[in-house]
Scaffold this active site. Structure first.
Site, PDB file in Angstrom:
ATOM      1  N   HIS A 307     -63.714 111.476 -30.921  1.00  0.00           N
ATOM      2  CA  HIS A 307     -62.429 112.198 -30.908  1.00  0.00           C
ATOM      3  C   HIS A 307     -61.336 111.177 -30.638  1.00  0.00           C
ATOM      4  O   HIS A 307     -61.518 110.244 -29.870  1.00  0.00           O
ATOM      5  CB  HIS A 307     -62.411 113.264 -29.793  1.00  0.00           C
ATOM      6  CG  HIS A 307     -61.356 114.293 -29.996  1.00  0.00           C
ATOM      7  ND1 HIS A 307     -60.051 114.084 -29.624  1.00  0.00           N
ATOM      8  CD2 HIS A 307     -61.404 115.524 -30.546  1.00  0.00           C
ATOM      9  CE1 HIS A 307     -59.339 115.157 -29.929  1.00  0.00           C
ATOM     10  NE2 HIS A 307     -60.136 116.052 -30.492  1.00  0.00           N
ATOM     11  N   ASP A 365     -66.545 120.597 -32.606  1.00  0.00           N
ATOM     12  CA  ASP A 365     -67.220 121.010 -33.853  1.00  0.00           C
ATOM     13  C   ASP A 365     -68.723 120.825 -33.816  1.00  0.00           C
ATOM     14  O   ASP A 365     -69.417 121.262 -34.733  1.00  0.00           O
ATOM     15  CB  ASP A 365     -66.638 120.207 -35.024  1.00  0.00           C
ATOM     16  CG  ASP A 365     -65.187 120.573 -35.264  1.00  0.00           C
ATOM     17  OD1 ASP A 365     -64.316 119.692 -35.164  1.00  0.00           O
ATOM     18  OD2 ASP A 365     -64.921 121.769 -35.502  1.00  0.00           O
TER      19      ASP A 365
HETATM   20  C1  SDX Z   1     -61.247 117.947 -34.552  1.00  0.00           C
HETATM   21  O1  SDX Z   1     -57.060 115.836 -33.003  1.00  0.00           O
HETATM   22  C2  SDX Z   1     -57.634 116.883 -32.578  1.00  0.00           C
HETATM   23  O2  SDX Z   1     -57.361 117.366 -31.500  1.00  0.00           O
HETATM   24  C3  SDX Z   1     -58.686 117.473 -33.514  1.00  0.00           C
HETATM   25  C4  SDX Z   1     -59.445 118.680 -32.966  1.00  0.00           C
HETATM   26  C5  SDX Z   1     -58.566 119.884 -32.803  1.00  0.00           C
HETATM   27  O3  SDX Z   1     -58.938 120.776 -32.026  1.00  0.00           O
HETATM   28  O4  SDX Z   1     -57.551 119.974 -33.527  1.00  0.00           O
HETATM   29  O5  SDX Z   1     -60.034 118.352 -31.709  1.00  0.00           O
HETATM   30  C6  SDX Z   1     -60.566 119.107 -33.918  1.00  0.00           C
HETATM   31  O6  SDX Z   1     -60.828 117.527 -35.600  1.00  0.00           O
HETATM   32  C7  SDX Z   1     -62.395 117.287 -33.833  1.00  0.00           C
HETATM   33  C8  SDX Z   1     -62.947 116.021 -34.586  1.00  0.00           C
HETATM   34  C9  SDX Z   1     -63.889 116.492 -35.675  1.00  0.00           C
HETATM   35  N1  SDX Z   1     -64.292 115.357 -36.536  1.00  0.00           N
HETATM   36  C10 SDX Z   1     -65.548 114.850 -36.505  1.00  0.00           C
HETATM   37  O7  SDX Z   1     -66.421 115.233 -35.733  1.00  0.00           O
HETATM   38  C11 SDX Z   1     -65.807 113.779 -37.566  1.00  0.00           C
HETATM   39  C12 SDX Z   1     -66.587 112.609 -36.937  1.00  0.00           C
HETATM   40  N2  SDX Z   1     -65.695 111.913 -36.017  1.00  0.00           N
HETATM   41  C13 SDX Z   1     -64.981 110.736 -36.531  1.00  0.00           C
HETATM   42  O8  SDX Z   1     -64.664 110.771 -37.871  1.00  0.00           O
HETATM   43  C14 SDX Z   1     -63.891 110.249 -35.570  1.00  0.00           C
HETATM   44  O9  SDX Z   1     -64.459 110.195 -34.333  1.00  0.00           O
HETATM   45  C15 SDX Z   1     -62.590 111.009 -35.489  1.00  0.00           C
HETATM   46  C16 SDX Z   1     -61.979 111.221 -36.826  1.00  0.00           C
HETATM   47  C17 SDX Z   1     -62.797 112.327 -34.830  1.00  0.00           C
HETATM   48  C18 SDX Z   1     -61.647 110.178 -34.606  1.00  0.00           C
HETATM   49  O10 SDX Z   1     -61.299 109.051 -35.333  1.00  0.00           O
HETATM   50  P1  SDX Z   1     -60.413 107.872 -34.666  1.00  0.00           P
HETATM   51  O11 SDX Z   1     -59.801 108.291 -33.402  1.00  0.00           O
HETATM   52  O12 SDX Z   1     -59.531 107.326 -35.739  1.00  0.00           O
HETATM   53  O13 SDX Z   1     -61.490 106.839 -34.235  1.00  0.00           O
HETATM   54  P2  SDX Z   1     -62.065 105.754 -35.192  1.00  0.00           P
HETATM   55  O14 SDX Z   1     -62.496 106.380 -36.495  1.00  0.00           O
HETATM   56  O15 SDX Z   1     -61.124 104.617 -35.238  1.00  0.00           O
HETATM   57  O16 SDX Z   1     -63.381 105.372 -34.388  1.00  0.00           O
HETATM   58  C19 SDX Z   1     -63.316 104.424 -33.328  1.00  0.00           C
HETATM   59  C20 SDX Z   1     -64.636 103.685 -33.456  1.00  0.00           C
HETATM   60  C21 SDX Z   1     -64.870 103.113 -34.850  1.00  0.00           C
HETATM   61  O17 SDX Z   1     -65.676 101.952 -34.707  1.00  0.00           O
HETATM   62  P3  SDX Z   1     -64.905 100.505 -34.726  1.00  0.00           P
HETATM   63  O18 SDX Z   1     -64.123 100.444 -36.027  1.00  0.00           O
HETATM   64  O19 SDX Z   1     -64.024 100.505 -33.499  1.00  0.00           O
HETATM   65  O20 SDX Z   1     -66.050  99.512 -34.672  1.00  0.00           O
HETATM   66  O21 SDX Z   1     -65.724 104.603 -33.227  1.00  0.00           O
HETATM   67  C22 SDX Z   1     -66.502 104.722 -34.414  1.00  0.00           C
HETATM   68  C23 SDX Z   1     -65.690 104.160 -35.564  1.00  0.00           C
HETATM   69  O22 SDX Z   1     -66.527 103.599 -36.556  1.00  0.00           O
HETATM   70  N3  SDX Z   1     -66.765 106.131 -34.604  1.00  0.00           N
HETATM   71  C24 SDX Z   1     -67.922 106.654 -34.997  1.00  0.00           C
HETATM   72  C25 SDX Z   1     -67.710 108.044 -34.988  1.00  0.00           C
HETATM   73  N4  SDX Z   1     -66.458 108.308 -34.621  1.00  0.00           N
HETATM   74  C26 SDX Z   1     -65.877 107.131 -34.395  1.00  0.00           C
HETATM   75  N5  SDX Z   1     -69.096 106.085 -35.342  1.00  0.00           N
HETATM   76  C27 SDX Z   1     -70.084 106.950 -35.694  1.00  0.00           C
HETATM   77  N6  SDX Z   1     -69.977 108.288 -35.718  1.00  0.00           N
HETATM   78  C28 SDX Z   1     -68.797 108.873 -35.376  1.00  0.00           C
HETATM   79  N7  SDX Z   1     -68.674 110.203 -35.395  1.00  0.00           N
END
Ligand code: SDX
Length: 430
Positions: A307, A365
């Protein structure tokens, strides 16, 4: 004495003092509004990792502590004691209602739950296999064609009726998109049901037999709606605010929020989690998928994990996880293999150095789809459920923004990295 942050431009030696603003809770912000005018600089923050877009009194999140407050009330207390329509009243009007106020609000929502009969023709333009979120974007956007009397956004009465209409009609529009996909007749709302009960009635009843709303399912759905009602300046809410800042019709603004929510990185994650669990299939495959999730070359992400703000357990996920145990047991799915798989996957991920180091925890989720599935809601309707609940938050933020005296159109700038200025070349000279 006003706190300030001083920025010194090492090139020109010029400096600027920017006021440091403190809110009720959370990180202070410094107001950069004068930065371009006085120093000639923009700030750059793709993804808005460090950028506050507005003042807001609706919701507060502390991602480090895993705290979520709706108008100051902790989500855990609202989940335990409140209902979705009471939370809708709270988010829209800022205070918990007295009983008569709640009764009047409920009656207003019931009064506006039907949709214009000619809207039914809109559904006929979609194939039966159209994704319900695509139908929702279209049908909700078209509401502005039906409600001319509630789109003078500078009239508080018009704003109120537009918001109420949106909240009231979402379950009816959603249920109709489901009925269209299975070729069954649309079911009218019935005011004898609760908000969640009405949705179940409109989705699952058929003209040929009596349908009784299961109180366990009704309570579970109402609670999930409470948990999804608002979440500060998330991607879809920010989309609604930006669309609304131009003075666009409120129904069109909500449609833009539905479109933004649909993405798998946002509200579409609940559907993606179930598809991921089905793909993993068995506990023996967990380590293979955890390895893939950590591989930068592999686009696979552990859906439902991570998140932007929560670097701790999403408080909503904790509540839904506990609810899974209760609801699946009562609905006869206590041995749901996908629930077992989800719990094992969570356990493995939470003990994996990669997830610990990056502070990746289950989000709202991760478990919600398991409950929707136990309620008989098809997987392509999961994000529609999220949109129904989040309409309250979108309406609350839209109302807050439009009502601000200093409200102006949102218009971000950029760092231009394209070609330098150059002259047109006639085609025979290129
Ligand atoms: C919702 O914003 C809100 O409040 C949203 C929400 C709401 O109520 O409105 O809470 C609802 O959207 C919840 C999130 C649902 N999405 C997912 O579950 C999809 C999987 N999660 C990721 O795509 C990600 O964690 C996000 C999109 C939720 C957050 O993305 P960020 O903040 O841009 O973080 P990032 O992608 O930059 O990740 C930071 C690091 C990265 O590694 P590095 O580049 O630093 O090496 O963490 C890794 C990412 O690769 N990472 C993951 C991961 N999520 C982040 N690696 C593996 N699996 C994951 N799920």
């Amino acid at each position: 004495m006003v706190d300030v942050v001083t920025i010194i431009d090492s090139r020109s030696g010029k400096s600027i003092e920017l006021p440091l603003l403190h809110g009720t809770h959370g990180s202070p912000v410094f107001d950069i509004g004068r930065l371009y005018r006085e120093l000639g600089y923009f700030t750059l923050d793709p993804g808005f990792l460090s950028t506050a877009s507005c003042h807001s009194a609706v919701t507060f999140i502390d991602g480090e502590q895993g705290i979520l407050l709706y108008r100051g009330y902790p989500i855990e207390q609202l989940a335990e004691n409140s209902s979705f329509l009471e939370v809708a009243y709270l988010l829209m009007r800022g205070e918990l209602p007295m009983q008569q106020q709640l009764d009047n609000f409920t009656a207003l929502i019931n009064h506006h739950s039907m949709i214009n009969e000619s809207l039914k023709n809109f559904y006929l333009g979609f194939n039966h296999d159209a994704h319900p979120m695509a139908i929702m974007v279209g049908v909700v956007g078209s509401l502005s064609a039906f409600y001319h009397d509630s789109t003078d956004i500078h009239d508080p009465a018009h704003r109120e009726i537009a918001a109420l209409r949106m909240i009231a009609k979402m379950p009816t529009i959603a249920a109709a998109s489901y009925k269209h996909s299975i070729g069954e007749p649309f079911v009218y709302p019935s005011n004898k049901h609760s908000y969640a009960g009405n949705l179940l009635h409109m989705m699952f009843s058929v003209p040929s037999e009596e349908y009784v709303v299961d109180p366990v399912a009704e309570k579970a759905l109402d609670l999930i709606f409470v948990l999804h009602a608002d979440h500060e300046q998330n991607a879809s809410t920010s989309t609604v605010r930006l669309a609304g800042s131009s003075g666009a019709n409120p129904f069109a603004c909500i449609a833009s929020g539905i479109a933004a929510l649909w993405g798998p990185a946002h509200g579409g994650a609940n559907e993606a989690v179930l598809r991921m669990l089905e793909e993993i299939g068995d506990i023996s495959n967990i380590s293979k998928f955890i390895t893939r999730a950590k591989n930068k070359k592999d686009p696979f992400r552990l859906m439902g994990f991570g998140h932007r703000i929560y670097k701790n357990y999403d408080p909503r996920a904790r509540i839904i996880r506990d609810m899974c145990h209760k609801v699946l047991g009562k609905l006869g799915d206590e041995q749901d293999p996908l629930f077992e798989l989800a719990m094992r996957l969570e356990e493995v991920a939470l003990n994996d150095d990669y997830f610990i180091e990056k502070k990746l925890y289950p989000n709202v989720d991760f478990y919600s789809g398991l409950i929707y599935r136990a309620l008989g809601i098809p997987i392509n309707m999961f994000t529609v459920m999220f949109a129904i609940a989040r309409t309250v938050g979108w309406a609350a933020h839209w109302t807050e923004m439009i009502g601000e005296p200093e409200q102006r159109i949102g218009r971000p700038r950029q760092l231009y990295v394209g070609p330098q200025h150059r002259d047109y070349q006639p085609i025979d000279q290129r």
